[in-house]
Design an enzyme around this catalytic site. Structure first.
Site, mmCIF file in Angstrom:
data_model
loop_
_atom_site.group_PDB
_atom_site.id
_atom_site.type_symbol
_atom_site.label_atom_id
_atom_site.label_comp_id
_atom_site.label_asym_id
_atom_site.label_seq_id
_atom_site.Cartn_x
_atom_site.Cartn_y
_atom_site.Cartn_z
ATOM 1 C CE LYS A 9 6.043 16.066 18.943
ATOM 2 N NZ LYS A 9 7.093 15.918 19.828
ATOM 3 N N PRO A 95 -4.023 10.876 21.684
ATOM 4 C CG PRO A 95 -3.185 8.637 20.993
ATOM 5 C CD PRO A 95 -3.619 10.103 20.314
ATOM 6 C CB ILE A 96 -3.668 11.972 27.038
ATOM 7 C CG1 ILE A 96 -5.092 12.862 26.710
ATOM 8 C CG2 ILE A 96 -3.160 12.531 28.363
ATOM 9 C CD1 ILE A 96 -6.091 12.786 27.480
ATOM 10 C CB ALA A 98 0.604 9.544 22.887
ATOM 11 N N GLY A 99 3.559 11.308 23.524
ATOM 12 C CA GLY A 99 4.801 11.682 22.736
ATOM 13 C C GLY A 99 4.108 12.163 21.445
ATOM 14 C CG LEU A 100 1.537 11.094 19.004
ATOM 15 C CD1 LEU A 100 0.199 10.271 19.156
ATOM 16 C CD2 LEU A 100 2.120 10.960 17.858
ATOM 17 N N GLY A 103 -1.152 17.599 24.350
ATOM 18 C CA GLY A 103 -1.258 18.920 25.173
ATOM 19 C C GLY A 103 -0.822 20.183 24.801
ATOM 20 C CG ASP A 136 7.215 18.868 21.819
ATOM 21 O OD1 ASP A 136 8.487 19.242 21.649
ATOM 22 O OD2 ASP A 136 6.813 17.909 22.376
HETATM 23 O O1 C5P Z 1 9.119 21.431 28.300
HETATM 24 P P1 C5P Z 1 8.206 20.627 28.803
HETATM 25 O O2 C5P Z 1 7.554 20.880 29.982
HETATM 26 O O3 C5P Z 1 7.534 19.835 27.916
HETATM 27 O O4 C5P Z 1 9.425 19.297 29.392
HETATM 28 C C1 C5P Z 1 9.001 18.285 30.371
HETATM 29 C C2 C5P Z 1 10.207 17.907 30.801
HETATM 30 O O5 C5P Z 1 10.988 17.123 29.951
HETATM 31 C C3 C5P Z 1 11.318 18.947 31.307
HETATM 32 O O6 C5P Z 1 11.105 19.154 32.924
HETATM 33 C C4 C5P Z 1 12.754 18.340 31.220
HETATM 34 O O7 C5P Z 1 13.130 17.319 32.173
HETATM 35 C C5 C5P Z 1 12.502 17.380 29.871
HETATM 36 N N1 C5P Z 1 12.964 18.136 28.786
HETATM 37 C C6 C5P Z 1 14.300 18.238 28.758
HETATM 38 N N2 C5P Z 1 14.663 18.841 27.480
HETATM 39 C C7 C5P Z 1 13.815 19.377 26.383
HETATM 40 C C8 C5P Z 1 12.433 18.975 26.669
HETATM 41 C C9 C5P Z 1 12.181 18.379 27.809
HETATM 42 O O8 C5P Z 1 15.129 18.070 29.366
HETATM 43 N N3 C5P Z 1 14.260 19.934 25.464
#
Ligand code: C5P
Length: 290
Positions: A9, A95-96, A98-100, A103, A136
């Site tokens: 993504k 890629p792990i 990566a912001g993509l 996981g 995500d």
């Molecule tokens: O939801 P996810 O586990 O991917 O989020 C990882 C971390 O990113 C959360 O613990 C939070 O600190 C931050 N986050 C957030 N707001 C979002 C998504 C992620 O603050 N909408």
């Protein structure tokens, strides 16, 4: 055995709009699936005992109970009282870290595969399980292109007129997502930039098949200072990228290209500099109709 593609993504637009009492942030994003994908294989065997295993070819990935595909299988089987042996094999290409959403996409593909096998769920319940796994994961379950609000789970699917051509690249550094959000908090306090209008322009450009480049935006670029991000962007621009942007909280970068040839040349330049790089196109179709 069921095999599902778990697409990467990209955030064509990503703004943080608010801090929430639950510790998360509200976002406004345009999420876009591209044809860089992992393969998620799910095999089940009746056993009377719930045993979940995750195997992958990616040495750096944790096999532990923290693996999002494992968590997805655990949540699905617990919710529907399934006690079988479930073997998940991940053939990793994204890629792990990566912001993509690699996981997250593996987790979403695991949910889809399990529901093809067991047929116990419906879209609403799958989306709710997905959000328990990560912000995500709901988009990755749905796929295609969507305008996303809330933590990312308030999804409005979009019809995109033309497939877009990108190069996706990343160096070796990694960024912690919670840290990136904390840096945004430190920078903006309660007053995050209001870019809703720009997001609307992005949505219109996608629907009408016009250039999206002027409307690409990622608020995390404002708190990221990574050498590889800079060099990747410069290399993409030198090779004809219309615009470049970091995806998610980084540090992967994508460039928008007019032609496949330019994109291929840019990817080759980046590979010769030692970066991971590949050409990726829009996936187009969603996995699930909302
Ligand atoms: O939801 P996810 O586990 O991917 O989020 C990882 C971390 O990113 C959360 O613990 C939070 O600190 C931050 N986050 C957030 N707001 C979002 C998504 C992620 O603050 N909408």
């Amino acid at each position: 055995m069921i095999t599902e593609k778990a697409y990467a993504k990209m955030n064509l637009f990503l703004n943080v709009t608010d801090r929430r009492p639950d510790g998360y942030h509200d976002i406004e994003s345009v999420m876009h699936a591209v044809d860089l994908f992992d393969l998620v294989n799910v095999k089940v065997k009746e056993s009377g005992n719930s045993i979940i295993t995750v195997e992958t070819d990616a040495a750096e990935l944790s096999f532990s109970e923290k693996n999002l595909a494992y968590i997805a299988a655990e949540k699905y089987t617990t919710k529907y009282g399934i006690k079988d042996e479930i073997k998940i094999t991940l053939d990793k290409k994204i890629p792990i870290g990566a912001g993509l959403a690699g996981g997250s996409s593996d987790a979403a593909a695991t949910l889809r595969a399990l529901d093809i096998i067991y047929k116990k769920s419906n879209t609403e319940e799958l989306l709710s399980l997905a959000l328990e796994i990560g912000s995500d994961v709901p988009f990755c379950l749905v796929g295609g292109t969507a305008h996303c609000l809330g933590r990312g789970e308030v999804i409005t699917p979009l019809c995109v007129k033309d497939k877009l051509c990108f190069v996706v690249a990343i160096g070796n550094e990694r960024i912690s997502t919670p840290k990136a959000f904390a840096e945004l908090d430190a920078r903006y306090g309660e007053n995050f930039p209001d870019n809703t209008e720009m997001c609307q322009e992005m949505l219109a450009a996608l629907c009408q098949g016009e250039t999206i480049s002027p409307f690409l935006y990622n608020v995390f670029e404002e708190v990221t200072n990574i050498c590889s991000v800079k060099q990747i962007k410069e290399t993409m621009i030198k090779n004809g990228a219309e615009r470049t942007l970091m995806s998610g909280s980084g540090p992967s970068v994508f460039g928008v290209f007019k032609t496949h040839t330019d994109a291929q040349n840019a990817a080759e330049s980046l590979l010769s500099l030692g970066y991971f790089a590949c050409v990726a196109e829009s996936v187009g179709d969603a996995n699930i109709t909302l």
